[in-house]
Structures are given as C-alpha cells and as structure tokens.
Design an enzyme around this catalytic site. Structure first.
Site, PDB file in Angstrom:
ATOM      1  N   ASP A 180       0.864  -1.165   0.000  1.00 37.94           N
ATOM      2  CA  ASP A 180       0.000   0.000   0.000  1.00 37.94           C
ATOM      3  C   ASP A 180       0.913   1.232   0.000  1.00 37.94           C
ATOM      4  O   ASP A 180       2.086   1.147   0.359  1.00 37.94           O
ATOM      5  CB  ASP A 180      -0.872  -0.047   1.258  1.00 37.94           C
ATOM      6  CG  ASP A 180      -1.731   1.179   1.415  1.00 37.94           C
ATOM      7  OD1 ASP A 180      -2.395   1.567   0.447  1.00 37.94           O
ATOM      8  OD2 ASP A 180      -1.734   1.756   2.522  1.00 37.94           O
TER       9      ASP A 180
ATOM     10  N   ASN B 184      -5.153   2.707  -3.838  1.00 40.88           N
ATOM     11  CA  ASN B 184      -6.450   3.292  -4.182  1.00 40.88           C
ATOM     12  C   ASN B 184      -6.289   4.803  -4.210  1.00 40.88           C
ATOM     13  O   ASN B 184      -5.842   5.391  -3.220  1.00 40.88           O
ATOM     14  CB  ASN B 184      -7.511   2.922  -3.141  1.00 40.88           C
ATOM     15  CG  ASN B 184      -7.909   1.461  -3.191  1.00 40.88           C
ATOM     16  OD1 ASN B 184      -7.677   0.766  -4.173  1.00 40.88           O
ATOM     17  ND2 ASN B 184      -8.533   0.990  -2.123  1.00 40.88           N
TER      18      ASN B 184
ATOM     19  N   ASP C 152      -0.146   4.969   1.096  1.00 41.00           N
ATOM     20  CA  ASP C 152      -0.371   5.892   2.215  1.00 41.00           C
ATOM     21  C   ASP C 152      -0.478   5.149   3.541  1.00 41.00           C
ATOM     22  O   ASP C 152      -1.278   4.229   3.687  1.00 41.00           O
ATOM     23  CB  ASP C 152      -1.658   6.692   1.970  1.00 41.00           C
ATOM     24  CG  ASP C 152      -1.624   7.419   0.630  1.00 41.00           C
ATOM     25  OD1 ASP C 152      -0.551   7.908   0.258  1.00 41.00           O
ATOM     26  OD2 ASP C 152      -2.676   7.477  -0.039  1.00 41.00           O
TER      27      ASP C 152
END
Length: 194
Positions: free
Chosen positions: A14, A57, A16
């Site tokens: 991921d 995302n 963040d």
C-alpha cells in the site's frame, strides 16, 4: 494463474500509511514524506529477491481533486525520496474508482482494494507468482486484496486503521508495527518455509 517456477515472488505495498505518511486526500508532492523504515524495508525485500510493487487506491483522481499528471508528480516525489536513501519500487499500480460505501471489506470494483485487480494485473505484467507473494498495508482492504488475489499472506500494519477494524480477521497473517517490521517478518517466514 498457473504456478510456474520462473515466476518471481513479490511484495505488494500500500502507499499511504505504509510507504509514505498518510495525508487525507493527498494532492501535493510537497506533502509527501516517507514512513520511517520504508527505504530499509524495500532494500531488504529486494535483496531477498522480491519484486516490490505499490498498489494504491486513489479516489482523489476519480473525485476530480487531482489529475493523473498530479498523481504522477506525487509518485515521482516518493520515488525521488526513496532514491536518496538508496531504495526504489519496481512498479506502481493505482485505482481511481470512487467508493460508494465506507465498508473497507466490500469489493465494489475489481481494481479497487479489497478487489484483487491491481495485484492480478501486476502479476500478469511483471511475471509474478501470487502464491509466493505477500501484501503489506495499513487497512483491512489491503489485507483482503492480498487474500482475494491468492497471495501467500498479508501483513497488517499498526500505523493505520487496524485498531478500528476486526483484528481477528482470518486473512491477517501477521500484525506488524511498521513496514520494516513487516519486511523482517516476511523474510523470517520465507526462510522457515524454504
């Protein structure tokens, strides 16, 4: 995907709260700061033979708050900061879909975590073995993306929303204090399984 001996293992990361500090709706390269241990973790994983792939995302693009060019500038800044510490990522995949639910476990879009799309696309593009690969992230949606893609396991970082989520989720392989801790856990697990 067929298991093939020439396919490489990966660690999907991921962005963040994992590689860089979490900033709600990050829209400016000036706001990019590395998480502590991010560079060291990447170096350890790549030295051990893992391909390091960011899967993130980015609904800020879908919401019209940031252009794809602006997102590229943010990623360029992240890569520049990593490079100054002798680290790099091998590839970056992103989803611009805007969620319609706050349920981090619900797959609304195949390409948006917890959907497996970005991981499956990276595996196809880069010649990766998902069954030999791991997912690291700070949200249950990251863990579930790894599970939904058929990864070997997933590490949930305590740097994010884990305390607000169901910690007894069976798809969580390990809890880790940060990305460096997660990298060390993965390397220990892989040395045990060899």
């Amino acid at each position: 995907m067929q298991i093939n001996s020439h396919l490489r293992p990966a660690v999907f990361l991921d962005r963040d709260g994992t590689l860089i500090k979490h900033v709600h709706h990050l829209c400016s390269p000036e706001q990019v700061a590395l998480e502590q241990g991010a560079s060291e973790a990447l170096c350890l994983l790549q030295e051990a033979g893992f391909v390091c792939v960011v899967v993130t995302n980015q609904s800020v693009v879908g919401r019209g708050m940031l252009s794809v060019e602006g997102l590229k500038a943010i990623h360029d800044k992240m890569e520049q900061l990593l490079s100054t510490q002798g680290a790099r990522v091998d590839s970056i995949y992103f989803s611009t879909h805007v969620p319609h639910t706050s349920d981090l476990r619900e797959v609304e879009y195949f390409d948006r975590k917890p959907g497996p799309g970005m991981l499956l696309r990276a595996a196809q593009d880069l010649g990766l073995s998902l069954v030999k690969s791991w997912m690291i992230g700070d949200s249950i949606s990251d863990v579930l993306a790894g599970a939904n893609a058929g990864c070997k396991g997933s590490c949930l970082l305590k740097t994010g929303l884990y305390s607000l989520e169901c910690q007894d989720c069976s798809q969580i392989s390990f809890l880790a204090s940060d990305i460096l801790d997660a990298a060390q856990i993965i390397l220990r697990q892989d040395s045990i399984s060899i």
